[in-house]
Design a protein around this motif. Sequence first.
Motif, PDB file in Angstrom:
ATOM      1  N   SER A  46       0.873  -1.017   0.094  1.00  0.00           N
ATOM      2  CA  SER A  46       0.159   0.127   0.125  1.00  0.00           C
ATOM      3  C   SER A  46       0.850   1.256   0.081  1.00  0.00           C
ATOM      4  CB  SER A  46      -0.860  -0.183   1.262  1.00  0.00           C
ATOM      5  OG  SER A  46      -0.358   0.167   2.413  1.00  0.00           O
ATOM      6  N   ILE A  47       2.010   1.197   0.230  1.00  0.00           N
ATOM      7  CA  ILE A  47       2.923   2.260   0.315  1.00  0.00           C
ATOM      8  C   ILE A  47       3.353   2.782  -1.156  1.00  0.00           C
ATOM      9  CG2 ILE A  47       5.522   2.939   1.120  1.00  0.00           C
ATOM     10  CD1 ILE A  47       5.063   1.313   3.480  1.00  0.00           C
ATOM     11  N   LEU A  48       3.629   1.816  -1.907  1.00  0.00           N
ATOM     12  CA  LEU A  48       3.929   2.024  -3.141  1.00  0.00           C
ATOM     13  C   LEU A  48       3.058   2.841  -4.119  1.00  0.00           C
ATOM     14  CD1 LEU A  48       5.056  -1.481  -4.372  1.00  0.00           C
ATOM     15  CD2 LEU A  48       6.632   0.369  -4.006  1.00  0.00           C
ATOM     16  N   LYS A  49       3.363   3.916  -4.652  1.00  0.00           N
ATOM     17  CA  LYS A  49       2.555   4.988  -5.318  1.00  0.00           C
ATOM     18  C   LYS A  49       2.965   5.060  -6.593  1.00  0.00           C
ATOM     19  CE  LYS A  49       0.489   6.440  -1.589  1.00  0.00           C
ATOM     20  NZ  LYS A  49      -1.125   6.146  -1.469  1.00  0.00           N
ATOM     21  N   ASP A  50       2.349   5.452  -7.486  1.00  0.00           N
ATOM     22  CA  ASP A  50       2.530   5.744  -8.881  1.00  0.00           C
ATOM     23  C   ASP A  50       3.489   6.918  -8.919  1.00  0.00           C
ATOM     24  OD1 ASP A  50      -0.903   5.592 -10.038  1.00  0.00           O
ATOM     25  OD2 ASP A  50       0.719   3.926 -10.055  1.00  0.00           O
ATOM     26  N   GLY A  61      10.804   6.026  -6.403  1.00  0.00           N
ATOM     27  CA  GLY A  61      10.277   5.004  -6.591  1.00  0.00           C
ATOM     28  C   GLY A  61      10.783   3.849  -6.804  1.00  0.00           C
ATOM     29  N   LEU A  62      12.060   3.900  -7.522  1.00  0.00           N
ATOM     30  CA  LEU A  62      12.817   2.736  -7.714  1.00  0.00           C
ATOM     31  C   LEU A  62      13.200   2.077  -6.516  1.00  0.00           C
ATOM     32  CD1 LEU A  62      14.224   0.678  -9.428  1.00  0.00           C
ATOM     33  CD2 LEU A  62      16.342   2.405  -9.588  1.00  0.00           C
ATOM     34  N   ALA A  63      13.289   3.145  -5.505  1.00  0.00           N
ATOM     35  CA  ALA A  63      14.135   2.622  -4.296  1.00  0.00           C
ATOM     36  C   ALA A  63      12.840   1.931  -3.531  1.00  0.00           C
ATOM     37  CB  ALA A  63      14.560   3.717  -3.365  1.00  0.00           C
ATOM     38  N   ALA A  64      11.686   2.476  -3.645  1.00  0.00           N
ATOM     39  CA  ALA A  64      10.630   1.732  -2.777  1.00  0.00           C
ATOM     40  C   ALA A  64      10.144   0.295  -3.549  1.00  0.00           C
ATOM     41  CB  ALA A  64       9.423   2.726  -2.596  1.00  0.00           C
ATOM     42  N   LEU A  65      10.437   0.447  -4.800  1.00  0.00           N
ATOM     43  CA  LEU A  65       9.929  -0.854  -5.520  1.00  0.00           C
ATOM     44  C   LEU A  65      10.896  -2.162  -5.098  1.00  0.00           C
ATOM     45  CD1 LEU A  65       8.031  -2.359  -7.461  1.00  0.00           C
ATOM     46  CD2 LEU A  65       9.368  -1.353  -9.428  1.00  0.00           C
ATOM     47  N   THR A  66      12.218  -1.448  -5.145  1.00  0.00           N
ATOM     48  CA  THR A  66      13.141  -2.397  -4.846  1.00  0.00           C
ATOM     49  C   THR A  66      13.041  -3.121  -3.507  1.00  0.00           C
ATOM     50  OG1 THR A  66      14.938  -1.521  -6.092  1.00  0.00           O
ATOM     51  CG2 THR A  66      15.948  -2.812  -4.634  1.00  0.00           C
ATOM     52  N   GLY A  67      12.906  -2.235  -2.550  1.00  0.00           N
ATOM     53  CA  GLY A  67      12.713  -2.633  -1.197  1.00  0.00           C
ATOM     54  C   GLY A  67      11.219  -3.579  -1.021  1.00  0.00           C
ATOM     55  N   GLN A  68      10.322  -3.408  -1.757  1.00  0.00           N
ATOM     56  CA  GLN A  68       9.258  -4.210  -1.856  1.00  0.00           C
ATOM     57  C   GLN A  68       9.465  -5.685  -2.421  1.00  0.00           C
ATOM     58  OE1 GLN A  68       6.051  -5.750  -3.188  1.00  0.00           O
ATOM     59  NE2 GLN A  68       5.467  -5.603  -0.949  1.00  0.00           N
ATOM     60  N   GLY A 343       7.552   4.867   5.071  1.00  0.00           N
ATOM     61  CA  GLY A 343       6.266   4.529   5.828  1.00  0.00           C
ATOM     62  C   GLY A 343       5.106   5.201   5.274  1.00  0.00           C
ATOM     63  N   LYS A 344       3.809   5.041   5.849  1.00  0.00           N
ATOM     64  CA  LYS A 344       2.699   5.673   5.442  1.00  0.00           C
ATOM     65  C   LYS A 344       2.740   7.189   5.875  1.00  0.00           C
ATOM     66  CE  LYS A 344      -0.222   1.930   4.696  1.00  0.00           C
ATOM     67  NZ  LYS A 344      -1.619   1.292   4.973  1.00  0.00           N
ATOM     68  N   PRO A 345       1.983   7.960   5.438  1.00  0.00           N
ATOM     69  CA  PRO A 345       1.785   9.618   5.770  1.00  0.00           C
ATOM     70  C   PRO A 345       1.182   9.467   7.375  1.00  0.00           C
ATOM     71  CG  PRO A 345       1.229   9.626   3.441  1.00  0.00           C
ATOM     72  CD  PRO A 345       1.493   7.961   3.988  1.00  0.00           C
ATOM     73  N   GLY A 346       1.770  10.214   8.155  1.00  0.00           N
ATOM     74  CA  GLY A 346       1.313  10.175   9.606  1.00  0.00           C
ATOM     75  C   GLY A 346       2.213   9.078  10.341  1.00  0.00           C
ATOM     76  N   ALA A 347       3.135   8.708   9.934  1.00  0.00           N
ATOM     77  CA  ALA A 347       4.074   7.488  10.659  1.00  0.00           C
ATOM     78  C   ALA A 347       4.624   8.443  11.750  1.00  0.00           C
ATOM     79  CB  ALA A 347       4.833   6.805   9.589  1.00  0.00           C
ATOM     80  N   GLN A 348       5.080   7.689  12.867  1.00  0.00           N
ATOM     81  CA  GLN A 348       5.664   8.341  14.042  1.00  0.00           C
ATOM     82  C   GLN A 348       7.311   7.724  13.956  1.00  0.00           C
ATOM     83  OE1 GLN A 348       4.483  10.974  16.091  1.00  0.00           O
ATOM     84  NE2 GLN A 348       2.844  11.017  14.586  1.00  0.00           N
ATOM     85  N   ALA A 349       7.992   8.377  14.271  1.00  0.00           N
ATOM     86  CA  ALA A 349       9.391   7.897  14.712  1.00  0.00           C
ATOM     87  C   ALA A 349       9.332   7.547  16.201  1.00  0.00           C
ATOM     88  CB  ALA A 349      10.462   9.068  14.458  1.00  0.00           C
ATOM     89  N   ARG A 350       9.989   6.367  16.529  1.00  0.00           N
ATOM     90  CA  ARG A 350      10.029   5.962  17.923  1.00  0.00           C
ATOM     91  C   ARG A 350      11.213   5.590  18.303  1.00  0.00           C
ATOM     92  NH1 ARG A 350       6.051   0.433  17.187  1.00  0.00           N
ATOM     93  NH2 ARG A 350       7.622  -0.840  15.962  1.00  0.00           N
ATOM     94  N   ALA A 351      11.529   5.604  19.757  1.00  0.00           N
ATOM     95  CA  ALA A 351      12.709   5.171  20.134  1.00  0.00           C
ATOM     96  C   ALA A 351      12.866   3.717  20.255  1.00  0.00           C
ATOM     97  CB  ALA A 351      12.902   5.738  21.477  1.00  0.00           C
ATOM     98  N   ILE A 352      14.093   3.108  19.779  1.00  0.00           N
ATOM     99  CA  ILE A 352      14.331   1.766  19.580  1.00  0.00           C
ATOM    100  C   ILE A 352      14.710   1.024  21.053  1.00  0.00           C
ATOM    101  CG2 ILE A 352      14.685   1.862  17.281  1.00  0.00           C
ATOM    102  CD1 ILE A 352      17.846   1.543  18.313  1.00  0.00           C
ATOM    103  N   THR A 408       5.223  17.107  -2.320  1.00  0.00           N
ATOM    104  CA  THR A 408       5.185  17.246  -3.795  1.00  0.00           C
ATOM    105  C   THR A 408       5.533  15.854  -4.315  1.00  0.00           C
ATOM    106  OG1 THR A 408       7.549  17.612  -3.381  1.00  0.00           O
ATOM    107  CG2 THR A 408       6.322  19.444  -3.296  1.00  0.00           C
ATOM    108  N   ASP A 409       5.578  14.896  -3.456  1.00  0.00           N
ATOM    109  CA  ASP A 409       5.910  13.504  -3.901  1.00  0.00           C
ATOM    110  C   ASP A 409       5.113  12.204  -3.689  1.00  0.00           C
ATOM    111  OD1 ASP A 409       7.320  11.402  -5.205  1.00  0.00           O
ATOM    112  OD2 ASP A 409       9.114  11.385  -4.095  1.00  0.00           O
ATOM    113  N   ASN A 410       3.865  12.541  -3.695  1.00  0.00           N
ATOM    114  CA  ASN A 410       2.805  11.661  -3.425  1.00  0.00           C
ATOM    115  C   ASN A 410       2.864  11.256  -2.046  1.00  0.00           C
ATOM    116  OD1 ASN A 410       1.563  11.436  -5.797  1.00  0.00           O
ATOM    117  ND2 ASN A 410       3.355  10.224  -6.390  1.00  0.00           N
ATOM    118  N   GLY A 411       3.115  12.302  -1.089  1.00  0.00           N
ATOM    119  CA  GLY A 411       3.019  11.979   0.415  1.00  0.00           C
ATOM    120  C   GLY A 411       4.320  11.111   0.756  1.00  0.00           C
ATOM    121  N   ARG A 412       5.180  11.059   0.069  1.00  0.00           N
ATOM    122  CA  ARG A 412       6.445  10.000   0.425  1.00  0.00           C
ATOM    123  C   ARG A 412       6.964  10.474   1.760  1.00  0.00           C
ATOM    124  NH1 ARG A 412      12.201   9.785  -0.654  1.00  0.00           N
ATOM    125  NH2 ARG A 412      12.769   7.795  -1.016  1.00  0.00           N
TER     126      ARG A 412
END
Length: 434
Positions: A46-50, A61-68, A343-352, A408-412
């Motif tokens: 669901s993260i992959l966008k046009d 987009g290439l980086a996201a697709l490669t990760g998927q 991640g998805k828009p609205g994602a939070q960074a969290r302490a590990i 400007t980049d589909n909410g990347r």
Amino acid sequence: MMKRFFVILISCLWLAVPLSAQSNKLIRELESKRGALQKQIAESESILKDTKKDVGSQLNGLAALTGQIEERKRYILAINNDVDAIERELNSLERQLRALEKDLKDKKKKYEASVQYLYKNKSIEEKLMFIFSAKNLGQTYRRMRYVREYATYQRLQGEEILKKQEQIRKKKAERQQVKAAKENLLKEREGEKAKLEAQEKEKRTLVANLQKKQKGLQNEINKKRREANQLNARIDKLINEEIERARKRAQEEARREAAARKKTEGKESQSSSGTGTAEKSKPLEAYTMSKADRELSGNFAANRGKLPMPISGAYIITSHYGQYAVEGLRNVKLDNKGIDIQGKPGAQARAIFDGKVAAVFQLNGLFNVLIRHGNYISVYCNLSSASVKIGDTVKTKQSIGQVFSDGTDNGRTVLHFQLRREKEKLNPEPWLNR
């Protein structure tokens, strides 16, 4: 006699010993482990966008697709391992079933022999003649016991046959369930392979488009490299400052401990020369961590491979640690001091892990947070806001800010994450529980 035999068998049904459903347990365990990967695949899709037509968006987009694609390959590998485990379980079931059927055959043969013997000596008169024809009282008693025990033996044989038949029935049902699980898994694997092939085809098309824009691509890479160098220089400076502060804390703690020892040892300890403790002769420069920092460092190191992902929700790792060439593109090399997690828009960074906020700074309008865990430091970059400040104590999985989403980049939405052991840069992936 045969009618009486079936009555005995029916009356003893409750004696059948249930088999442990080991195969069902194995299947459930495999499905549970695979389910987490399956969920990750579904969410990351669901993260992959046009992508847009500009080079920057296509490169992202290439980086996201490669990760998927990497996630899907990992899932297919898990399926292959599960198929092998189920195949081993099937072979084990077949061996158990053959042993049970052989045992049943032997028991039936013995029971048939005992039935034939009783049939030949079936009358009460014959049994009584056998008993009373004994030569003495002792022999009479032994023959009576023999007749009684033989009847008990025959009844138990019938019960054992019933138990064995029930075991075989359950084992066959168990085998059928495992076969069905294997068939479903093979179908799922074929579906995942088809999806993987489609994604790799899409990737080849994207790479071909980027190859036509080599000049623009190189400019985009150079831009990203300049931004990364600027960020890393600021991080290095702040880490050096934090290391110096930690060293001073450790030295101050060492001074306090030395003063406390001198106070308790008295004048005799102060006047003695050459017999001081190792701590007294140790130079203050050697103290780099306080006792609390050393303890926290040990706890952090013990959790290697178990630390949570530093981003909430669905994610794809789009750029890995270290230097590597982008597959399919000539002269395109990346050098990442950490990893990039989309991640998805609205994602939070969290302490590990538990720790203390060592620094919060802004660069190019975005927030960046450093958290100290003893002599380990985790770094969270590309945040639109920070919910912590310097000196705050944080807990594992605590939100420390929202990851920036590029309108400007589909909410990347990409979190850049680094891990250090003092000045040493570490690959974060082996430390995270994926």
